[in-house]
Design a protein around this motif. Structure first.
Motif, mmCIF file in Angstrom:
data_model
loop_
_atom_site.group_PDB
_atom_site.id
_atom_site.type_symbol
_atom_site.label_atom_id
_atom_site.label_comp_id
_atom_site.label_asym_id
_atom_site.label_seq_id
_atom_site.Cartn_x
_atom_site.Cartn_y
_atom_site.Cartn_z
ATOM 1 N N TYR A 46 31.727 17.455 50.554
ATOM 2 C CA TYR A 46 32.953 18.316 50.732
ATOM 3 C C TYR A 46 34.373 17.555 51.353
ATOM 4 C CZ TYR A 46 33.560 22.385 47.420
ATOM 5 O OH TYR A 46 33.035 23.433 46.439
ATOM 6 N N THR A 102 40.969 22.310 45.986
ATOM 7 C CA THR A 102 40.303 21.316 47.269
ATOM 8 C C THR A 102 39.632 23.035 46.723
ATOM 9 O OG1 THR A 102 41.542 22.568 49.421
ATOM 10 C CG2 THR A 102 42.225 20.319 48.093
ATOM 11 N N ALA A 103 39.410 23.463 47.115
ATOM 12 C CA ALA A 103 37.868 24.781 46.913
ATOM 13 C C ALA A 103 38.339 25.815 45.893
ATOM 14 C CB ALA A 103 37.917 25.346 47.845
ATOM 15 N N ASP A 104 39.070 25.614 44.651
ATOM 16 C CA ASP A 104 39.512 26.404 43.382
ATOM 17 C C ASP A 104 40.190 26.387 42.142
ATOM 18 O OD1 ASP A 104 42.325 25.357 44.198
ATOM 19 O OD2 ASP A 104 41.603 27.293 46.188
ATOM 20 N N ASN A 105 39.585 26.624 41.152
ATOM 21 C CA ASN A 105 39.584 26.571 39.816
ATOM 22 C C ASN A 105 41.819 26.023 39.648
ATOM 23 O OD1 ASN A 105 37.135 27.868 39.438
ATOM 24 N ND2 ASN A 105 37.873 25.498 38.708
ATOM 25 N N THR A 128 42.039 29.908 40.798
ATOM 26 C CA THR A 128 41.007 31.178 40.956
ATOM 27 C C THR A 128 40.108 30.593 41.805
ATOM 28 O OG1 THR A 128 39.807 30.306 39.286
ATOM 29 C CG2 THR A 128 41.546 31.665 38.699
ATOM 30 N N GLY A 129 39.376 31.436 42.600
ATOM 31 C CA GLY A 129 38.036 30.656 42.769
ATOM 32 C C GLY A 129 37.419 32.115 44.192
ATOM 33 N N THR A 130 36.444 32.195 44.825
ATOM 34 C CA THR A 130 35.460 33.127 44.946
ATOM 35 C C THR A 130 36.836 33.832 46.663
ATOM 36 O OG1 THR A 130 33.830 32.819 44.012
ATOM 37 C CG2 THR A 130 33.870 34.341 46.533
ATOM 38 N N GLU A 161 40.584 20.211 40.015
ATOM 39 C CA GLU A 161 40.756 21.553 40.264
ATOM 40 C C GLU A 161 41.338 21.568 41.779
ATOM 41 O OE1 GLU A 161 36.500 22.706 41.142
ATOM 42 O OE2 GLU A 161 36.799 20.776 42.228
ATOM 43 N N ARG A 200 23.347 29.907 39.781
ATOM 44 C CA ARG A 200 24.766 29.017 41.093
ATOM 45 C C ARG A 200 23.389 28.106 41.975
ATOM 46 N NH1 ARG A 200 31.384 28.200 40.961
ATOM 47 N NH2 ARG A 200 29.964 29.537 43.014
ATOM 48 N N GLY A 207 33.546 27.685 38.528
ATOM 49 C CA GLY A 207 33.726 28.271 38.912
ATOM 50 C C GLY A 207 33.959 29.598 37.984
ATOM 51 N N ILE A 208 33.402 31.201 39.494
ATOM 52 C CA ILE A 208 33.057 32.271 38.597
ATOM 53 C C ILE A 208 34.024 32.743 38.715
ATOM 54 C CG2 ILE A 208 31.522 34.693 39.686
ATOM 55 C CD1 ILE A 208 29.502 31.555 40.151
ATOM 56 N N THR A 209 35.064 32.517 39.216
ATOM 57 C CA THR A 209 36.136 33.076 38.828
ATOM 58 C C THR A 209 36.490 33.083 37.900
ATOM 59 O OG1 THR A 209 36.462 33.370 41.339
ATOM 60 C CG2 THR A 209 38.660 34.286 39.943
ATOM 61 N N HIS A 260 37.360 16.490 49.762
ATOM 62 C CA HIS A 260 37.788 17.884 49.548
ATOM 63 C C HIS A 260 39.156 18.547 50.686
ATOM 64 C CE1 HIS A 260 36.330 19.501 45.688
ATOM 65 N NE2 HIS A 260 35.920 17.886 45.551
ATOM 66 N N LEU A 309 34.744 22.785 39.658
ATOM 67 C CA LEU A 309 33.306 23.753 39.894
ATOM 68 C C LEU A 309 33.725 24.522 38.437
ATOM 69 C CD1 LEU A 309 30.949 23.736 41.611
ATOM 70 C CD2 LEU A 309 32.516 25.576 42.390
ATOM 71 N N LYS A 351 27.322 22.037 43.718
ATOM 72 C CA LYS A 351 28.776 22.838 44.827
ATOM 73 C C LYS A 351 27.831 22.600 46.275
ATOM 74 C CE LYS A 351 30.504 26.771 46.036
ATOM 75 N NZ LYS A 351 31.481 26.128 46.764
HETATM 76 N N1 PMP Z 1 36.362 24.578 43.204
HETATM 77 C C1 PMP Z 1 35.842 24.593 44.315
HETATM 78 C C2 PMP Z 1 35.416 22.822 45.132
HETATM 79 C C3 PMP Z 1 35.442 25.260 44.845
HETATM 80 O O1 PMP Z 1 34.561 24.947 46.092
HETATM 81 C C4 PMP Z 1 35.562 26.611 44.900
HETATM 82 C C5 PMP Z 1 34.668 27.622 45.397
HETATM 83 N N2 PMP Z 1 33.522 28.225 45.125
HETATM 84 C C6 PMP Z 1 35.448 27.040 43.010
HETATM 85 C C7 PMP Z 1 36.478 25.955 42.724
HETATM 86 C C8 PMP Z 1 36.101 28.351 42.874
HETATM 87 O O2 PMP Z 1 34.740 28.478 42.799
HETATM 88 P P1 PMP Z 1 33.952 30.177 42.376
HETATM 89 O O3 PMP Z 1 35.046 31.240 41.644
HETATM 90 O O4 PMP Z 1 33.236 30.261 41.990
HETATM 91 O O5 PMP Z 1 34.713 30.461 44.125
#
Ligand code: PMP
Length: 291
Positions: free
Chosen positions: A158, A189-192, A249-251, A187, A55, A213-215, A161, A211, A154
């Motif tokens: 931001y 701000t930093a997660d799905n 969900t998110g990393t 989504e 990614r 998202g990998i998670t 966000h 995004l 990515k």
């Molecule tokens: N959306 C945004 C805007 C993000 O910054 C993130 C964190 N990387 C995610 C979703 C979740 O993505 P991932 O599961 O790949 O961390």
């Protein structure tokens, strides 16, 4: 404050993160010209590192930034950093910027991209909140239009966000959902975001501004394997308010159940489906990160 144990890989060296520095002329610092990844590791093993590196490479390619090193060199640096870190679980920030240039946004004098890798611990929410579920709002600050900046990149941009996250802070909430220009939820701000409706798991498509998202992908796969129907579909705030359950969900976030949205208490938090997916997710981490 960041952890004093944090380490940084910079200029091919590993040093304490609080001793690392970059040029004030770095265009990542000046203009947000760069891309990044957030990667978790468990039991000293990065989770889904390949997906993160690919990614990152795609994000760099999309902004015409030539990666300064191969993915295998980055992988090697990450592995070294993890082994030097005091702690078997943690979080990696991997940042590649356009590098040092002149003042002015034109990147033509930026000849050498900057790579910085930081390892630290990360706890997005405390364990009591994680258990009870988070209270979230829908932010007034919107996602950028798809035809402005593709959400699959990515990038280091931001600001919207961050403003949405500040709205959540000001409202005393734990996180904010962001809408796209059509009023559909994209989504967090930093997660799905996922909602559960009539036993079906629904998440907005990336074409609504999420995004990839990998998670998110991990959860979609695990749900499907468990016989849960998964659907990528546009959702409006109404759909979240009336959902059986919702989670993020998110990393960084991993899986976090949502207790309320804009003051509407959700029916189940955490739901039975959340527990199932949470268990499957932890099993998957064990499977991939212990050998
Ligand atoms: N959306 C945004 C805007 C993000 O910054 C993130 C964190 N990387 C995610 C979703 C979740 O993505 P991932 O599961 O790949 O961390």
């Amino acid at each position: 404050m960041c952890n004093h144990k944090a380490l940084c890989w910079i200029n091919n060296k590993i040093i304490p993160a609080n001793q690392a520095s970059i040029s004030v002329f770095d265009h990542g610092f000046l203009y947000g010209d760069g891309v990044f990844e957030g990667i978790r590791f468990y039991h000293n093993t990065p989770f889904r590192l390949d997906a993160h590196l690919h990614r990152l490479a795609d994000s760099a390619q999309a902004i015409a930034l030539t990666m300064p090193s191969s993915l295998s060199a980055l992988e090697k640096a990450i592995v070294q950093l993890i082994h030097r870190f005091e702690g078997e679980h943690g979080y990696i920030g991997l940042i590649i910027t356009r590098g040092k240039g002149c003042l002015g946004i034109n990147p033509q004098n930026c000849t050498q991209p900057t790579t910085v890798i930081i390892v630290d611990s990360l706890n997005m929410v405390d364990s009591a909140t994680r258990k009870a579920g988070v209270h979230i709002i829908t932010a007034a600050t919107r996602k950028l239009a798809l035809d402005g900046l593709d959400p699959r990149i990515k990038s280091l941009n931001y600001l919207n966000h961050i403003m949405a996250r500040m709205e959540a802070n000001h409202a005393g909430a734990d996180e904010a959902l962001m809408l796209n220009a059509h009023g559909h939820i994209a989504e967090g701000t930093a997660d799905n975001v996922f909602i559960e409706k009539n036993g079906i798991l629904i998440t907005p498509p990336t074409s609504d501004g999420a995004l990839a998202g990998i998670t998110r992908a991990t959860i979609m796969d695990l749900a499907q394997q468990a016989g849960i129907k998964v659907c990528e579909q546009s959702i409006a705030p109404y759909d979240v308010y009336t959902a059986h359950a919702c989670f993020l969900t998110g990393t960084g976030a991993e899986l976090i159940p949502v207790a309320s949205v804009d003051g509407r208490k959700l029916q189940a938090c955490p739901s039975a489906m959340f527990h199932t997916l949470q268990d499957l997710f932890l099993q998957q981490i064990q499977k991939e990160c212990t050998s």
